[in-house]
Each structure stands twice: as structure tokens, then as C-alpha cells.
Design a protein around this motif. Structure first.
Motif, PDB file in Angstrom:
ATOM      1  N   GLY A   1       0.798  -1.226   0.000  1.00 25.16           N
ATOM      2  CA  GLY A   1       0.000   0.000   0.000  1.00 25.16           C
ATOM      3  C   GLY A   1       0.827   1.271   0.000  1.00 25.16           C
ATOM      4  N   PRO A   2       1.819   1.400   0.911  1.00 25.11           N
ATOM      5  CA  PRO A   2       2.633   2.612   0.925  1.00 25.11           C
ATOM      6  C   PRO A   2       3.441   2.827  -0.358  1.00 25.11           C
ATOM      7  CG  PRO A   2       2.812   1.446   3.017  1.00 25.11           C
ATOM      8  CD  PRO A   2       2.090   0.538   2.069  1.00 25.11           C
ATOM      9  N   LEU A   3       3.565   1.790  -1.179  1.00 29.59           N
ATOM     10  CA  LEU A   3       4.283   1.895  -2.454  1.00 29.59           C
ATOM     11  C   LEU A   3       3.348   2.294  -3.593  1.00 29.59           C
ATOM     12  CD1 LEU A   3       6.454  -1.349  -2.135  1.00 29.59           C
ATOM     13  CD2 LEU A   3       7.078   0.992  -1.494  1.00 29.59           C
ATOM     14  N   GLY A   4       2.080   2.538  -3.255  1.00 28.49           N
ATOM     15  CA  GLY A   4       1.113   2.930  -4.271  1.00 28.49           C
ATOM     16  C   GLY A   4       0.486   1.761  -5.008  1.00 28.49           C
ATOM     17  N   ILE A   5       0.612   0.547  -4.448  1.00 29.94           N
ATOM     18  CA  ILE A   5       0.058  -0.647  -5.080  1.00 29.94           C
ATOM     19  C   ILE A   5      -1.185  -1.090  -4.321  1.00 29.94           C
ATOM     20  CG2 ILE A   5       0.475  -3.062  -5.676  1.00 29.94           C
ATOM     21  CD1 ILE A   5       3.459  -2.391  -5.791  1.00 29.94           C
ATOM     22  N   ASP A   6      -2.306  -1.206  -5.013  1.00 30.03           N
ATOM     23  CA  ASP A   6      -3.538  -1.717  -4.423  1.00 30.03           C
ATOM     24  C   ASP A   6      -3.763  -3.154  -4.879  1.00 30.03           C
ATOM     25  OD1 ASP A   6      -4.150   0.729  -3.195  1.00 30.03           O
ATOM     26  OD2 ASP A   6      -5.164   1.462  -5.003  1.00 30.03           O
ATOM     27  N   LEU A   7      -4.418  -3.934  -4.038  1.00 26.16           N
ATOM     28  CA  LEU A   7      -4.859  -5.274  -4.407  1.00 26.16           C
ATOM     29  C   LEU A   7      -6.274  -5.134  -4.947  1.00 26.16           C
ATOM     30  CD1 LEU A   7      -3.511  -7.280  -1.323  1.00 26.16           C
ATOM     31  CD2 LEU A   7      -2.314  -6.563  -3.400  1.00 26.16           C
ATOM     32  N   GLU A   8      -6.454  -5.443  -6.220  1.00 26.17           N
ATOM     33  CA  GLU A   8      -7.679  -5.096  -6.929  1.00 26.17           C
ATOM     34  C   GLU A   8      -8.694  -6.239  -6.941  1.00 26.17           C
ATOM     35  OE1 GLU A   8      -8.238  -2.170  -8.015  1.00 26.17           O
ATOM     36  OE2 GLU A   8      -6.277  -1.214  -8.159  1.00 26.17           O
ATOM     37  N   PRO A   9      -9.986  -5.913  -7.115  1.00 25.95           N
ATOM     38  CA  PRO A   9     -11.001  -6.959  -7.284  1.00 25.95           C
ATOM     39  C   PRO A   9     -10.627  -7.890  -8.437  1.00 25.95           C
ATOM     40  CG  PRO A   9     -12.041  -4.829  -6.993  1.00 25.95           C
ATOM     41  CD  PRO A   9     -10.570  -4.551  -7.146  1.00 25.95           C
ATOM     42  N   GLY A  10     -10.776  -9.186  -8.210  1.00 27.90           N
ATOM     43  CA  GLY A  10     -10.407 -10.164  -9.216  1.00 27.90           C
ATOM     44  C   GLY A  10      -8.978 -10.648  -9.107  1.00 27.90           C
ATOM     45  N   HIS A  11      -8.141  -9.933  -8.373  1.00 29.83           N
ATOM     46  CA  HIS A  11      -6.765 -10.365  -8.205  1.00 29.83           C
ATOM     47  C   HIS A  11      -6.686 -11.684  -7.447  1.00 29.83           C
ATOM     48  CE1 HIS A  11      -4.118  -6.532  -8.887  1.00 29.83           C
ATOM     49  NE2 HIS A  11      -4.706  -6.964  -9.978  1.00 29.83           N
ATOM     50  N   VAL A  12      -5.738 -12.500  -7.855  1.00 31.66           N
ATOM     51  CA  VAL A  12      -5.405 -13.735  -7.146  1.00 31.66           C
ATOM     52  C   VAL A  12      -4.226 -13.446  -6.230  1.00 31.66           C
ATOM     53  CG1 VAL A  12      -4.527 -16.089  -7.400  1.00 31.66           C
ATOM     54  CG2 VAL A  12      -6.224 -15.198  -9.025  1.00 31.66           C
ATOM     55  N   ILE A  13      -4.364 -13.832  -4.971  1.00 31.39           N
ATOM     56  CA  ILE A  13      -3.303 -13.621  -3.986  1.00 31.39           C
ATOM     57  C   ILE A  13      -2.853 -14.982  -3.455  1.00 31.39           C
ATOM     58  CG2 ILE A  13      -2.585 -12.480  -1.868  1.00 31.39           C
ATOM     59  CD1 ILE A  13      -3.443 -10.549  -4.127  1.00 31.39           C
ATOM     60  N   LEU A  14      -1.586 -15.284  -3.636  1.00 32.17           N
ATOM     61  CA  LEU A  14      -1.001 -16.501  -3.070  1.00 32.17           C
ATOM     62  C   LEU A  14      -0.304 -16.126  -1.769  1.00 32.17           C
ATOM     63  CD1 LEU A  14       0.564 -18.132  -6.273  1.00 32.17           C
ATOM     64  CD2 LEU A  14      -1.671 -18.579  -5.230  1.00 32.17           C
ATOM     65  N   PRO A  15      -0.755 -16.676  -0.628  1.00 30.56           N
ATOM     66  CA  PRO A  15      -0.258 -16.215   0.671  1.00 30.56           C
ATOM     67  C   PRO A  15       1.025 -16.878   1.146  1.00 30.56           C
ATOM     68  CG  PRO A  15      -1.990 -17.811   1.009  1.00 30.56           C
ATOM     69  CD  PRO A  15      -1.875 -17.621  -0.478  1.00 30.56           C
ATOM     70  N   GLY A  16       1.455 -17.954   0.483  1.00 29.91           N
ATOM     71  CA  GLY A  16       2.645 -18.660   0.932  1.00 29.91           C
ATOM     72  C   GLY A  16       2.380 -20.143   1.054  1.00 29.91           C
ATOM     73  N   SER A  17       3.456 -20.917   0.996  1.00 32.82           N
ATOM     74  CA  SER A  17       3.339 -22.367   0.950  1.00 32.82           C
ATOM     75  C   SER A  17       3.114 -22.974   2.324  1.00 32.82           C
ATOM     76  CB  SER A  17       4.592 -22.973   0.323  1.00 32.82           C
ATOM     77  OG  SER A  17       4.513 -24.378   0.296  1.00 32.82           O
ATOM     78  N   MET A  18       2.351 -24.069   2.338  1.00 31.97           N
ATOM     79  CA  MET A  18       2.116 -24.811   3.570  1.00 31.97           C
ATOM     80  C   MET A  18       3.185 -25.874   3.819  1.00 31.97           C
ATOM     81  SD  MET A  18      -2.039 -25.236   3.599  1.00 31.97           S
ATOM     82  CE  MET A  18      -2.240 -25.710   1.895  1.00 31.97           C
ATOM     83  N   THR A  19       4.037 -26.106   2.816  1.00 28.01           N
ATOM     84  CA  THR A  19       5.113 -27.089   2.950  1.00 28.01           C
ATOM     85  C   THR A  19       6.378 -26.502   2.324  1.00 28.01           C
ATOM     86  OG1 THR A  19       4.853 -28.199   0.795  1.00 28.01           O
ATOM     87  CG2 THR A  19       3.397 -28.917   2.593  1.00 28.01           C
ATOM     88  N   ARG A  20       7.465 -27.263   2.371  1.00 30.24           N
ATOM     89  CA  ARG A  20       8.637 -26.872   1.605  1.00 30.24           C
ATOM     90  C   ARG A  20       8.358 -27.085   0.124  1.00 30.24           C
ATOM     91  NH1 ARG A  20      12.016 -31.352   0.267  1.00 30.24           N
ATOM     92  NH2 ARG A  20      13.816 -29.955   0.180  1.00 30.24           N
ATOM     93  N   ALA A  21       9.205 -26.526  -0.730  1.00 31.19           N
ATOM     94  CA  ALA A  21       9.035 -26.664  -2.173  1.00 31.19           C
ATOM     95  C   ALA A  21       9.811 -27.875  -2.692  1.00 31.19           C
ATOM     96  CB  ALA A  21       9.521 -25.400  -2.875  1.00 31.19           C
ATOM     97  N   PHE A  22       9.294 -28.500  -3.763  1.00 31.38           N
ATOM     98  CA  PHE A  22       9.892 -29.710  -4.308  1.00 31.38           C
ATOM     99  C   PHE A  22      10.230 -29.524  -5.786  1.00 31.38           C
ATOM    100  CE2 PHE A  22       7.661 -31.043  -0.568  1.00 31.38           C
ATOM    101  CZ  PHE A  22       8.460 -32.039  -0.033  1.00 31.38           C
ATOM    102  N   PRO A  23      11.412 -29.946  -6.207  1.00 35.56           N
ATOM    103  CA  PRO A  23      11.782 -29.843  -7.625  1.00 35.56           C
ATOM    104  C   PRO A  23      10.846 -30.669  -8.504  1.00 35.56           C
ATOM    105  CG  PRO A  23      13.714 -30.313  -6.266  1.00 35.56           C
ATOM    106  CD  PRO A  23      12.504 -30.497  -5.393  1.00 35.56           C
ATOM    107  N   VAL A  24      10.558 -30.157  -9.698  1.00 34.82           N
ATOM    108  CA  VAL A  24       9.737 -30.880 -10.662  1.00 34.82           C
ATOM    109  C   VAL A  24      10.464 -30.912 -12.002  1.00 34.82           C
ATOM    110  CG1 VAL A  24       7.475 -30.502  -9.622  1.00 34.82           C
ATOM    111  CG2 VAL A  24       8.445 -28.744 -11.109  1.00 34.82           C
TER     112      VAL A  24
END
Length: 261
Positions: free
Chosen positions: A216-239
Motif C-alpha cells: 500500500g505505501p508503495l502505491g500498489i492496491d490489491l484489486e477486485p479479481g486479483h489472485v493472492i497466493l499467501p505462501g506455501s504450507m510445505t517446503r518446495a519440491f523440484p519438478v
């Protein structure tokens, strides 16, 4: 960091994908770079992508869980932008060859129905602004050689954003307690990890609040329709090409990612 240096580093990161070759850590050539410098480098790349026709479709919070912070050797969250070309359909082959060092992680994605503008956003504000949540798999990728990243490197690299696969079962926040939502992650039919929503800053909702108040202080708003990924529930795995990944999140449903060549 001078503007010319910011542009130079941004161009080097952009070139890494264009050439298909990772680059040396940013912190190696710019040892005095700060978190603020890293976000300026990220923004330069976002401007370039938008000029090339991409659309900002949301944001991600990275390194929100203790497991991910320990895996990456950092001690704070960060954020990145989600562009329109990062979204892939479930069960449709994802071009694994388009990535450099891909890894995958399970998340609960928020889809906003109202704008969130920080600072001053509360948990109540975040809940009111959320239209629904869906299970998601995030593909994280690094343009830094061998994932040897500092917090400056991953921020400059758009928080290691790579791709997103969204599940198709929407759930209202009133119907679920995200803190207690469990997750099992299968890679090639083998159980590789389990997790829960509480691993993400105590609740994924807290990550959404953190994001709104940080950008917000950087002038960025989270807009309607935006997808927000909050962070992983596990460690990450190579694919790799040929892999199939499935995340089951109980009442939220499941989501599958299939990797082609």
C-alpha cells in the motif's frame, strides 16, 4: 542504488529467461544492495512485462512459512507479481522447458471481490474483501544459479515467481477455518509432504493482511479479481518434465499440475 544500476540488474535477470541460463546472484555484484533496491529491480521488470502486453493478475507472498524460510536461508517474507502468462490450467501440460529450476508448492489462493488498500488493513478488512478461496499449486523458479539466493536476490527475481495452477472449487471464508486446513502433497503418486494453513504466518489471512499493508505505501492496491497466493504450507519440491503433482486440501478440494516437455 543508482537508477542505471537498477536497470542494468533488471536487464540481466530478464536476459536469464530469454537465454535459458541462470545468472550469478545479484548480491555478488551489488553487495550493498538493500531490500528497497531489490523491489526497485523487481518493479523495473514488471514494467517491461506490462509494456510487452502482460497483465498484472495478482500478487504472491513468498517465504511466509518457517519451512520455506529455513529452506531458502532467509528470515522474512517477500512479495512478487503474478502476470497473466503465469497461469496454467489444471490437467493441461505445463511446458516445463520454459522454466530454469522449477519447484512446486501448495497454497490456498485468495480471489478478491473488493479492493484492499494499505496501510491500515485489518484481518476484518481482508476477510470482507475476499470473494472466495481455491486450492492452488505455485511453480517457483529462480534465475539465480543453483538457487543460491539471499533475500535481495529472491525479491529482485520477482520473489522467484514462475507459474500458478488454480483449483476449480471455490469456497467462502465463512465455510472454512484456513488455520486448520490440512494439505497432503503428492509427487508422481508418492506422498512427499503434509502441511496446514497455520504454517503460513499463523493463518493465510495474516499473509494477505501483511501484503496489503506492505504494498500500500508503495502505491500498489490489491484489486477486485486479483489472485493472492499467501505462501506455501510445505517446503518446495523440484519438478521435471513428465511429473504430475496433486495437492489435497480436504474441504477446499484438490488441484493437479501436469508437466510436459
Amino acid at each position: 542504488m543508482e537508477s542505471a544500476v537498477v536497470r542494468e540488474v533488471a536487464d540481466r535477470l530478464l536476459l536469464a529467461y530469454a537465454k535459458g541460463e541462470p545468472t550469478a546472484p545479484v548480491i555478488d555484484s551489488q553487495p550493498g544492495a538493500t531490500v528497497e533496491d531489490a523491489y526497485r529491480i523487481q518493479q523495473e521488470q514488471v514494467r517491461t512485462w506490462v509494456e510487452r502486453g502482460q497483465i498484472i493478475k495478482g500478487h504472491k507472498v513468498g517465504l511466509a512459512s518457517r519451512a520455506m524460510q529455513e529452506q531458502m536461508g532467509v528470515d522474512q517474507p517477500d512479495y512478487g507479481h503474478l502476470l497473466s502468462d503465469m497461469f496454467h490450467l489444471e490437467h493441461h501440460p505445463i511446458p516445463a522447458g520454459a522454466y530454469l529450476q522449477p519447484r512446486i508448492e501448495p497454497e490456498i489462493a485468495f480471489v478478491l471481490g473488493k479492493k484492499l488498500s494499505g496501510p491500515g488493513v485489518t484481518v476484518a478488512d481482508a476477510i470482507r474483501a475476499t470473494e472466495f478461496v481455491v486450492p492452488a499449486l505455485e511453480i517457483v523458479d529462480s534465475r539465480i544459479t543453483d538457487w543460491k539466493i539471499s533475500i535481495v536476490d529472491t525479491i529482485a527475481d520477482n520473489a522467484s515467481s514462475g507459474g500458478v495452477v488454480l483449483g476449480s472449487k471455490p469456497t467462502a471464508l465463512s465455510d472454512v477455518d484456513l488455520r486448520l486446513t490440512g494439505c497432503t502433497l503428492q509427487l508422481g503418486g508418492e506422498l512427499v509432504a503434509t502441511g496446514a494453513g497455520a504454517a503460513v504466518l499463523g493463518s493465510p489471512v495474516n499473509a494477505l493482511v501483511w501484503l496489503a499493508n506492505t504494498v500500500g505505501p508503495l502505491g500498489i492496491d490489491l484489486e477486485p479479481g486479483h489472485v493472492i497466493l499467501p505462501g506455501s504450507m510445505t517446503r518446495a519440491f523440484p519438478v521435471k518434465p513428465g511429473d504430475t503433482v496433486f495437492a489435497n486440501m480436504g474441504d477446499l478440494g484438490g488441484v493437479t499440475a501436469v508437466f510436459g516437455s
